[in-house]
Design a protein around this motif. Structure first.
Motif, PDB file in Angstrom:
ATOM      1  N   VAL A  94      11.435  29.955  79.457  1.00 47.41           N
ATOM      2  CA  VAL A  94      10.553  31.169  79.737  1.00 47.41           C
ATOM      3  C   VAL A  94       9.270  30.512  80.511  1.00 47.41           C
ATOM      4  CG1 VAL A  94       9.041  33.062  78.762  1.00 47.41           C
ATOM      5  CG2 VAL A  94      11.365  32.303  77.711  1.00 47.41           C
ATOM      6  N   THR A  95       8.879  31.167  81.341  1.00 47.04           N
ATOM      7  CA  THR A  95       7.552  30.822  81.970  1.00 47.04           C
ATOM      8  C   THR A  95       6.630  32.024  81.845  1.00 47.04           C
ATOM      9  OG1 THR A  95       6.580  29.948  84.187  1.00 47.04           O
ATOM     10  CG2 THR A  95       8.465  31.333  84.377  1.00 47.04           C
ATOM     11  N   THR A  96       5.454  31.814  81.552  1.00 41.62           N
ATOM     12  CA  THR A  96       4.401  32.858  81.804  1.00 41.62           C
ATOM     13  C   THR A  96       3.490  32.533  83.030  1.00 41.62           C
ATOM     14  OG1 THR A  96       2.806  31.424  80.627  1.00 41.62           O
ATOM     15  CG2 THR A  96       4.291  32.887  79.003  1.00 41.62           C
ATOM     16  N   ASP A  97       3.933  31.680  83.808  1.00 47.82           N
ATOM     17  CA  ASP A  97       2.887  31.397  85.108  1.00 47.82           C
ATOM     18  C   ASP A  97       3.172  32.407  86.089  1.00 47.82           C
ATOM     19  OD1 ASP A  97       1.298  30.461  86.895  1.00 47.82           O
ATOM     20  OD2 ASP A  97       2.076  28.234  87.044  1.00 47.82           O
ATOM     21  N   ARG A  98       2.554  33.515  86.043  1.00 45.09           N
ATOM     22  CA  ARG A  98       2.434  34.635  87.053  1.00 45.09           C
ATOM     23  C   ARG A  98       1.565  34.468  88.059  1.00 45.09           C
ATOM     24  NH1 ARG A  98       1.706  36.295  81.932  1.00 45.09           N
ATOM     25  NH2 ARG A  98       0.341  37.832  81.341  1.00 45.09           N
ATOM     26  N   ALA A 134       6.069  26.432  73.027  1.00 45.29           N
ATOM     27  CA  ALA A 134       5.165  26.605  74.317  1.00 45.29           C
ATOM     28  C   ALA A 134       4.376  25.259  74.514  1.00 45.29           C
ATOM     29  CB  ALA A 134       4.210  27.916  74.399  1.00 45.29           C
ATOM     30  N   LEU A 135       4.382  25.056  75.675  1.00 45.78           N
ATOM     31  CA  LEU A 135       3.629  23.706  76.158  1.00 45.78           C
ATOM     32  C   LEU A 135       2.575  24.314  77.020  1.00 45.78           C
ATOM     33  CD1 LEU A 135       6.173  21.177  77.206  1.00 45.78           C
ATOM     34  CD2 LEU A 135       5.293  21.682  74.802  1.00 45.78           C
ATOM     35  N   VAL A 136       1.276  23.931  76.556  1.00 48.25           N
ATOM     36  CA  VAL A 136       0.055  24.331  77.209  1.00 48.25           C
ATOM     37  C   VAL A 136      -0.881  23.235  77.597  1.00 48.25           C
ATOM     38  CG1 VAL A 136       0.044  26.663  76.038  1.00 48.25           C
ATOM     39  CG2 VAL A 136      -1.312  24.677  75.076  1.00 48.25           C
ATOM     40  N   GLY A 137      -1.660  23.476  78.796  1.00 51.29           N
ATOM     41  CA  GLY A 137      -2.285  22.337  79.209  1.00 51.29           C
ATOM     42  C   GLY A 137      -2.776  22.568  80.640  1.00 51.29           C
ATOM     43  N   PRO A 138      -3.578  21.584  81.031  1.00 48.36           N
ATOM     44  CA  PRO A 138      -4.135  21.600  82.639  1.00 48.36           C
ATOM     45  C   PRO A 138      -2.780  21.529  83.619  1.00 48.36           C
ATOM     46  CG  PRO A 138      -4.710  19.616  81.720  1.00 48.36           C
ATOM     47  CD  PRO A 138      -4.024  20.460  80.449  1.00 48.36           C
ATOM     48  N   VAL A 170      11.069  35.482  83.235  1.00 45.12           N
ATOM     49  CA  VAL A 170       9.555  35.195  83.698  1.00 45.12           C
ATOM     50  C   VAL A 170       8.864  36.248  83.200  1.00 45.12           C
ATOM     51  CG1 VAL A 170       8.135  35.191  85.924  1.00 45.12           C
ATOM     52  CG2 VAL A 170      10.457  34.234  85.565  1.00 45.12           C
ATOM     53  N   VAL A 171       7.634  35.984  82.517  1.00 43.04           N
ATOM     54  CA  VAL A 171       6.928  36.931  81.947  1.00 43.04           C
ATOM     55  C   VAL A 171       6.134  37.543  83.275  1.00 43.04           C
ATOM     56  CG1 VAL A 171       4.752  37.305  80.486  1.00 43.04           C
ATOM     57  CG2 VAL A 171       6.706  35.893  79.803  1.00 43.04           C
ATOM     58  N   ASP A 172       5.925  38.806  83.338  1.00 45.24           N
ATOM     59  CA  ASP A 172       5.220  39.597  84.232  1.00 45.24           C
ATOM     60  C   ASP A 172       4.639  40.889  83.783  1.00 45.24           C
ATOM     61  OD1 ASP A 172       7.322  40.894  84.728  1.00 45.24           O
ATOM     62  OD2 ASP A 172       8.441  40.024  86.251  1.00 45.24           O
ATOM     63  N   GLU A 173       4.302  41.717  84.868  1.00 50.62           N
ATOM     64  CA  GLU A 173       3.566  43.082  84.627  1.00 50.62           C
ATOM     65  C   GLU A 173       4.831  43.945  83.868  1.00 50.62           C
ATOM     66  OE1 GLU A 173       3.394  41.400  87.360  1.00 50.62           O
ATOM     67  OE2 GLU A 173       1.241  41.037  87.435  1.00 50.62           O
ATOM     68  N   THR A 174       5.830  43.713  84.375  1.00 52.87           N
ATOM     69  CA  THR A 174       7.112  44.930  83.650  1.00 52.87           C
ATOM     70  C   THR A 174       7.649  43.955  82.502  1.00 52.87           C
ATOM     71  OG1 THR A 174       8.533  43.919  85.249  1.00 52.87           O
ATOM     72  CG2 THR A 174       7.340  45.736  85.887  1.00 52.87           C
ATOM     73  N   HIS A 175       7.793  42.931  82.180  1.00 52.65           N
ATOM     74  CA  HIS A 175       8.420  42.020  81.132  1.00 52.65           C
ATOM     75  C   HIS A 175       7.381  41.324  80.177  1.00 52.65           C
ATOM     76  CE1 HIS A 175      11.388  42.720  84.269  1.00 52.65           C
ATOM     77  NE2 HIS A 175      12.191  42.761  83.229  1.00 52.65           N
ATOM     78  N   ILE A 204       8.897  27.363  76.224  1.00 54.49           N
ATOM     79  CA  ILE A 204       7.920  28.288  77.002  1.00 54.49           C
ATOM     80  C   ILE A 204       7.002  27.429  77.829  1.00 54.49           C
ATOM     81  CG2 ILE A 204       6.253  30.113  77.223  1.00 54.49           C
ATOM     82  CD1 ILE A 204       7.154  30.930  74.456  1.00 54.49           C
ATOM     83  N   ASP A 205       7.039  27.607  79.299  1.00 57.27           N
ATOM     84  CA  ASP A 205       6.107  26.717  80.136  1.00 57.27           C
ATOM     85  C   ASP A 205       5.044  27.832  80.545  1.00 57.27           C
ATOM     86  OD1 ASP A 205       5.230  24.953  81.862  1.00 57.27           O
ATOM     87  OD2 ASP A 205       6.505  25.383  83.374  1.00 57.27           O
ATOM     88  N   THR A 206       4.017  27.286  80.465  1.00 62.03           N
ATOM     89  CA  THR A 206       2.742  28.047  80.895  1.00 62.03           C
ATOM     90  C   THR A 206       1.962  27.617  82.209  1.00 62.03           C
ATOM     91  OG1 THR A 206       1.391  26.872  79.506  1.00 62.03           O
ATOM     92  CG2 THR A 206       2.525  28.631  78.539  1.00 62.03           C
ATOM     93  N   ALA A 207       1.013  28.386  82.634  1.00 62.30           N
ATOM     94  CA  ALA A 207       0.082  28.112  83.633  1.00 62.30           C
ATOM     95  C   ALA A 207      -0.802  27.239  83.283  1.00 62.30           C
ATOM     96  CB  ALA A 207      -0.426  29.503  84.362  1.00 62.30           C
TER      97      ALA A 207
END
Length: 434
Positions: A263-267, A231-235, A289-294, A311-314
């Motif tokens: 995969v992206t967690t940016d919802r 997973a890559l995290v950061g601003p 995409v990671v969301d309320e149902t997944h 994994i891309d993140t917000a």
């Protein structure tokens, strides 16, 4: 070879301890973050060939000098742990013997010596029946400790560091100024300068660069070969999505698209997924995409047959909605997610430190440095990874996909920093002469 560990709250404080106790010839074998601060393992009279001999077959895993030194430090930690364990066992035997009523003048030991004093002749009525057994066990453990101590010391007497010699403050001051021009912070530059007592500025400069390269940790394995979930995290704007695109393109070129997933967690942001979906369509790689149902774990369960998952993140800050939720999702996953902080080389050192503090709860395994081509100097980035102890896995130096993605290695990075400094100085000289 004399190996010693140092603990301090900051990297600068630890380096000062190294300078005061080990002198300018000390080689940094490893540095890492520990509870309460940092740990540095150093050595005097370090010999790479001897280190490979002591590591035996394991030395084949060391692809470069930095990895070899880190393995040597790990071996030293293990031996010290065994030494402590054996000392504890001796203490337990002493306590048992004392409770049995045996009279001894004492067993005294410290880091330098381990000597058993001659026992007094016990009174016949008070002599424990198993006294011979205690003495035998003590003798056995004493031999074990002596063996471990020989290994820790490298089967050689610990040589005392030579007293520093040199002209004094003039060279150190000029060296500190050059290191700050290189991009290092004032404190770290001053600490490195103090450890160099060379009479010539150029010799001290080379020694400082060598110490810097030794202190910069890099990833042991390539993600593309080892596989796993990263997973890559950061601003926002640090280059997370673009870096994932470069990694994905490189992987597809080498291994094909069938064993890769994105995969992206940016919802949290409108149209946040568009760029990642573009990469997915071009490379023929699935994007989830990671969301309320997944949930993240549900998606990773479905992708368990994939060799590599990126994994891309917000890009959230601590004041943003969903910040805690996203990082907790990564940290609490039952999958082995290796989170890496993406740091732009154009950021100010204070911002780098602030970002690191914001994302520490994601259990960071390392970092990725981006936008190296846009940075005036690289000392800021190198100083950051040295002080935090984060291994650098990759760095990027342009927008081309995937050409501008490179596996990080300490010596080439420092060399690139020197080239960048020379280019800046040349530009300044041309501007002044114009």
């Amino acid at each position: 070879m004399k190996v010693k560990r140092f603990f301090a709250q900051t990297m600068a404080e630890a380096l000062k301890q190294v300078s005061n106790e080990m002198g300018p010839d000390a080689v940094i074998l490893s540095n890492r973050r520990v509870d309460g601060g940092v740990e540095i393992v150093t050595a005097l009279d370090y010999d790479e060939n001897m280190a490979r001999q002591r590591l035996g077959d394991k030395a084949a895993e060391a692809t470069n000098g930095s990895r070899l030194a880190e393995m040597q430090a790990d071996q030293h930690r293990h031996l010290e742990s065994e030494l402590t364990r054996s000392r504890s066992r001796i203490q337990e035997v002493r306590e048992k013997r004392a409770s049995a009523g045996a009279r001894y003048t004492g067993v005294a030991f410290d880091d330098a010596t381990l000597e058993q004093a001659e026992p007094e002749q016990p009174v016949a009525d008070e002599a424990p029946a198993d006294g011979a057994g205690y003495n035998s066990e003590l003798a056995s453990m004493k031999a074990e400790i002596e063996s471990l101590r020989d290994l820790v010391r490298g089967n050689a007497a610990a040589s005392q560091p030579k007293k520093p010699e040199g002209p004094g403050n003039a060279v150190q001051q000029r060296l500190s100024e050059r290191l700050q021009e290189f991009g290092l912070g004032h404190e770290l530059a001053g600490t490195l300068a103090q450890q160099n007592r060379n009479a010539r500025l150029e010799d001290a400069w080379k020694q400082s660069l060598k110490m810097l390269a030794t202190g910069v940790r890099t990833a042991r394995h390539s993600w593309l070969e080892a596989g796993g979930v990263y997973a890559l995290v950061g601003p926002t704007g640090s280059g997370k999505t673009t870096t994932i695109g470069k990694l994905a393109a490189r992987y597809v070129l080498e291994h094909g698209p069938d064993s890769l997933a994105l995969v992206t967690t940016d919802r949290y942001r409108v149209a946040a997924h568009e760029q990642l979906f573009v990469f997915g369509r071009i490379l023929n790689v699935p994007v989830r995409v990671v969301d309320e149902t997944h949930s993240l774990d549900d998606i990773l369960d479905e992708l368990s047959d994939r060799h590599l998952v990126l994994i891309d993140t917000a890009g959230l800050t601590s004041s943003d909605r969903g910040y805690q939720e996203q990082l907790a999702e990564l940290a609490r996953s039952h999958h082995n997610i290796r989170s890496h902080l993406v740091v732009s080389a154009t950021s100010q050192p204070r911002i780098m430190k602030s970002v690191w503090h914001c994302y520490k709860m994601a259990n960071l395994a390392g970092c990725v440095t981006t936008k190296i081509d846009e940075a005036l100097t690289l000392g800021e980035s190198l100083g950051f990874v040295m002080e935090t102890g984060l291994p650098v896995a990759w760095y990027t130096d342009g927008q081309k996909i995937p050409e501008d993605l490179h596996r990080a290695q300490a010596v080439p990075l420092v060399r690139l920093g020197v080239e960048r400094l020379r280019a800046m100085q040349h530009s300044q000289a041309v501007a002044e002469g114009a």
